[in-house]
Scaffold this motif. Structure first.
Motif, PDB file in Angstrom:
ATOM      1  N   SER A 227     -17.731   4.298  15.815  1.00 11.05           N
ATOM      2  CA  SER A 227     -17.137   4.994  14.677  1.00 11.05           C
ATOM      3  C   SER A 227     -15.615   4.884  14.706  1.00 11.05           C
ATOM      4  CB  SER A 227     -17.554   6.471  14.681  1.00 11.05           C
ATOM      5  OG  SER A 227     -18.951   6.604  14.496  1.00 11.05           O
ATOM      6  N   MET A 228     -15.032   5.096  15.887  1.00 11.66           N
ATOM      7  CA  MET A 228     -13.576   5.032  16.000  1.00 11.66           C
ATOM      8  C   MET A 228     -13.053   3.622  15.758  1.00 11.66           C
ATOM      9  SD  MET A 228     -12.988   7.564  19.272  1.00 11.66           S
ATOM     10  CE  MET A 228     -11.205   7.416  19.212  1.00 11.66           C
ATOM     11  N   LEU A 229     -13.739   2.628  16.313  1.00 18.28           N
ATOM     12  CA  LEU A 229     -13.299   1.244  16.124  1.00 18.28           C
ATOM     13  C   LEU A 229     -13.412   0.817  14.662  1.00 18.28           C
ATOM     14  CD1 LEU A 229     -14.810  -0.469  19.295  1.00 18.28           C
ATOM     15  CD2 LEU A 229     -12.403  -0.029  18.815  1.00 18.28           C
ATOM     16  N   THR A 230     -14.446   1.309  13.986  1.00 17.30           N
ATOM     17  CA  THR A 230     -14.599   0.976  12.577  1.00 17.30           C
ATOM     18  C   THR A 230     -13.487   1.611  11.748  1.00 17.30           C
ATOM     19  OG1 THR A 230     -17.000   0.882  12.867  1.00 17.30           O
ATOM     20  CG2 THR A 230     -16.173   0.991  10.612  1.00 17.30           C
ATOM     21  N   VAL A 231     -13.112   2.838  12.082  1.00 18.16           N
ATOM     22  CA  VAL A 231     -11.991   3.490  11.395  1.00 18.16           C
ATOM     23  C   VAL A 231     -10.715   2.672  11.579  1.00 18.16           C
ATOM     24  CG1 VAL A 231     -10.477   5.525  11.389  1.00 18.16           C
ATOM     25  CG2 VAL A 231     -12.959   5.816  11.511  1.00 18.16           C
ATOM     26  N   VAL A 232     -10.501   2.181  12.799  1.00 17.60           N
ATOM     27  CA  VAL A 232      -9.323   1.361  13.083  1.00 17.60           C
ATOM     28  C   VAL A 232      -9.385   0.049  12.304  1.00 17.60           C
ATOM     29  CG1 VAL A 232      -8.062   0.109  14.866  1.00 17.60           C
ATOM     30  CG2 VAL A 232      -8.974   2.390  15.349  1.00 17.60           C
ATOM     31  N   ALA A 233     -10.565  -0.586  12.279  1.00 12.53           N
ATOM     32  CA  ALA A 233     -10.721  -1.854  11.569  1.00 12.53           C
ATOM     33  C   ALA A 233     -10.443  -1.684  10.074  1.00 12.53           C
ATOM     34  CB  ALA A 233     -12.126  -2.405  11.786  1.00 12.53           C
ATOM     35  N   LEU A 234     -10.925  -0.599   9.496  1.00 10.17           N
ATOM     36  CA  LEU A 234     -10.650  -0.328   8.090  1.00 10.17           C
ATOM     37  C   LEU A 234      -9.157  -0.065   7.867  1.00 10.17           C
ATOM     38  CD1 LEU A 234     -13.703   1.943   7.172  1.00 10.17           C
ATOM     39  CD2 LEU A 234     -13.346  -0.459   6.573  1.00 10.17           C
ATOM     40  N   GLY A 235      -8.519   0.523   8.870  1.00 12.32           N
ATOM     41  CA  GLY A 235      -7.076   0.737   8.778  1.00 12.32           C
ATOM     42  C   GLY A 235      -6.306  -0.573   8.794  1.00 12.32           C
ATOM     43  N   VAL A 236      -6.779  -1.524   9.599  1.00  5.80           N
ATOM     44  CA  VAL A 236      -6.132  -2.842   9.632  1.00  5.80           C
ATOM     45  C   VAL A 236      -6.301  -3.545   8.289  1.00  5.80           C
ATOM     46  CG1 VAL A 236      -6.192  -5.127  10.698  1.00  5.80           C
ATOM     47  CG2 VAL A 236      -6.409  -3.082  12.118  1.00  5.80           C
ATOM     48  N   LEU A 237      -7.497  -3.445   7.723  1.00  9.00           N
ATOM     49  CA  LEU A 237      -7.732  -4.025   6.396  1.00  9.00           C
ATOM     50  C   LEU A 237      -6.809  -3.379   5.367  1.00  9.00           C
ATOM     51  CD1 LEU A 237      -9.288  -5.753   4.368  1.00  9.00           C
ATOM     52  CD2 LEU A 237     -11.043  -3.952   4.297  1.00  9.00           C
ATOM     53  N   ALA A 238      -6.680  -2.063   5.456  1.00 10.26           N
ATOM     54  CA  ALA A 238      -5.806  -1.355   4.517  1.00 10.26           C
ATOM     55  C   ALA A 238      -4.353  -1.783   4.675  1.00 10.26           C
ATOM     56  CB  ALA A 238      -5.940   0.151   4.722  1.00 10.26           C
ATOM     57  N   LEU A 239      -3.946  -2.062   5.907  1.00  9.94           N
ATOM     58  CA  LEU A 239      -2.575  -2.520   6.140  1.00  9.94           C
ATOM     59  C   LEU A 239      -2.324  -3.865   5.458  1.00  9.94           C
ATOM     60  CD1 LEU A 239       0.183  -2.308   7.506  1.00  9.94           C
ATOM     61  CD2 LEU A 239      -0.850  -3.298   9.570  1.00  9.94           C
ATOM     62  N   LEU A 240      -3.296  -4.756   5.540  1.00 11.26           N
ATOM     63  CA  LEU A 240      -3.168  -6.056   4.877  1.00 11.26           C
ATOM     64  C   LEU A 240      -3.077  -5.879   3.357  1.00 11.26           C
ATOM     65  CD1 LEU A 240      -5.747  -8.139   6.960  1.00 11.26           C
ATOM     66  CD2 LEU A 240      -3.256  -8.115   7.179  1.00 11.26           C
TER      67      LEU A 240
ATOM     68  N   VAL B 206      -2.483   5.469   2.870  1.00  7.21           N
ATOM     69  CA  VAL B 206      -3.234   6.573   3.487  1.00  7.21           C
ATOM     70  C   VAL B 206      -4.303   6.040   4.435  1.00  7.21           C
ATOM     71  CG1 VAL B 206      -4.810   8.488   3.024  1.00  7.21           C
ATOM     72  CG2 VAL B 206      -2.801   8.152   1.577  1.00  7.21           C
ATOM     73  N   ALA B 207      -5.019   5.005   4.005  1.00 13.53           N
ATOM     74  CA  ALA B 207      -6.064   4.419   4.859  1.00 13.53           C
ATOM     75  C   ALA B 207      -5.467   3.805   6.119  1.00 13.53           C
ATOM     76  CB  ALA B 207      -6.845   3.366   4.075  1.00 13.53           C
ATOM     77  N   THR B 208      -4.274   3.222   6.004  1.00 10.53           N
ATOM     78  CA  THR B 208      -3.606   2.657   7.180  1.00 10.53           C
ATOM     79  C   THR B 208      -3.262   3.748   8.178  1.00 10.53           C
ATOM     80  OG1 THR B 208      -2.652   0.855   5.863  1.00 10.53           O
ATOM     81  CG2 THR B 208      -1.602   1.348   7.970  1.00 10.53           C
ATOM     82  N   LEU B 209      -2.749   4.861   7.682  1.00  8.70           N
ATOM     83  CA  LEU B 209      -2.386   5.978   8.558  1.00  8.70           C
ATOM     84  C   LEU B 209      -3.621   6.580   9.221  1.00  8.70           C
ATOM     85  CD1 LEU B 209       0.317   7.728   6.339  1.00  8.70           C
ATOM     86  CD2 LEU B 209       0.672   6.256   8.335  1.00  8.70           C
ATOM     87  N   ILE B 210      -4.697   6.714   8.468  1.00  8.18           N
ATOM     88  CA  ILE B 210      -5.943   7.238   9.051  1.00  8.18           C
ATOM     89  C   ILE B 210      -6.456   6.295  10.135  1.00  8.18           C
ATOM     90  CG2 ILE B 210      -8.362   7.804   8.585  1.00  8.18           C
ATOM     91  CD1 ILE B 210      -7.522   8.732   5.804  1.00  8.18           C
ATOM     92  N   GLY B 211      -6.335   4.994   9.887  1.00 11.43           N
ATOM     93  CA  GLY B 211      -6.787   4.023  10.877  1.00 11.43           C
ATOM     94  C   GLY B 211      -6.013   4.068  12.173  1.00 11.43           C
ATOM     95  N   ALA B 212      -4.789   4.585  12.122  1.00 10.29           N
ATOM     96  CA  ALA B 212      -3.978   4.687  13.339  1.00 10.29           C
ATOM     97  C   ALA B 212      -4.332   5.918  14.173  1.00 10.29           C
ATOM     98  CB  ALA B 212      -2.497   4.732  12.968  1.00 10.29           C
ATOM     99  N   LEU B 213      -5.028   6.885  13.584  1.00  6.04           N
ATOM    100  CA  LEU B 213      -5.318   8.138  14.291  1.00  6.04           C
ATOM    101  C   LEU B 213      -6.127   7.946  15.582  1.00  6.04           C
ATOM    102  CD1 LEU B 213      -6.065  10.596  11.317  1.00  6.04           C
ATOM    103  CD2 LEU B 213      -3.985  10.408  12.706  1.00  6.04           C
TER     104      LEU B 213
END
Length: 246
Positions: free
Chosen positions: A49-62, A81-88
């Protein structure tokens, strides 16, 4: 004439997916702590779950970078917002264990005396077959520990073994460790330590012996599960020895 509804950017779904995955985390942790899930399902499910949140954050950063270059204002806010959540999750892990924890060797059994480590008593009974072996690995561990934690040495105090024994028990109680076994004659104190979130269990054995100047204290801390302890056992030993000196 009514204005047509403003179409929300697709990046809103990134945020929704991240929030859902983060909401699943406490459910998985509670299920594991209650015994409804085994370690594999509870821990690996949380990690996924955590890795997927991070992966979605990386996608959001792009997407955010694309939006800034292409001038797509509709994508900017939600992708940010998605990038910031992905960094959490990354920030939470770094804050909890520190960056240095990822550079330590993959070991989970640490002691101040690698030539004659204190021997566990209660852990021999309490550990399950699926837990890490309790036997000390003389072939592998001394060299790896010397390279990673050269500061871990026996503590010598100008204090009688009896006084050191009582102080060791007091420190164990102050730290909130669970006292598992004690023997005043041999100078041994054994305790159990549980992590705050998943309740991972680590065994700690303290050995107090007499020497010419008073007493010498050795500590061994070993994790029941996991290949690497991310430096937790060494940190625990340092904290205990510091408390014994204070």
């Amino acid at each position: 004439m009514n204005n047509p509804a403003v179409k929300k950017p697709w990046t809103i779904w990134l945020i929704r997916a991240q929030i859902l995955l983060l909401a699943v985390l406490p459910v998985l942790i509670l299920a594991y702590r209650s015994g409804s899930l085994d370690l594999k399902m509870g821990f690996l499910g949380s990690a996924f779950s955590m890795l997927t949140v991070v992966a979605l954050g990386v996608l959001a950063l792009l997407v955010l970078l694309y939006a800034l270059v292409a001038g797509k204002e509709a994508l900017r806010s939600s992708s940010l917002v998605a990038t910031l959540i992905g960094a959490l999750p990354v920030l939470a892990v770094v804050f909890t264990v520190g960056l240095g924890a990822f550079s330590v060797p993959a070991i989970h059994d640490i002691t101040t005396d690698t030539s004659r480590p204190p021997l566990f008593v209660s852990a021999l009974v309490e550990r399950k077959d699926s837990d890490n072996p309790i036997e000390y690995n003389f072939e592998k561990l001394p060299k790896l520990q010397a390279e990673a934690y050269p500061d871990l040495k026996p503590l010598r105090l100008a204090m009688s073994p009896q006084a050191a024994f009582e102080k060791a028990k007091a420190v164990v109680a102050d730290f909130g460790w669970q006292l598992q076994w004690e023997d005043a004659k041999t100078g041994h104190v054994e305790a159990l330590v549980e992590s705050a979130v998943f309740g991972f269990k680590d065994d700690v054995i303290i050995r107090i012996e007499a020497n010419a100047s008073g007493s010498v204290i050795d500590v061994r801390s070993a994790s029941r599960v996991g290949v690497s302890d991310l430096g937790a056992n060494a940190k625990r030993i340092r904290t205990f020895l510091k408390a014994m000196q204070s």
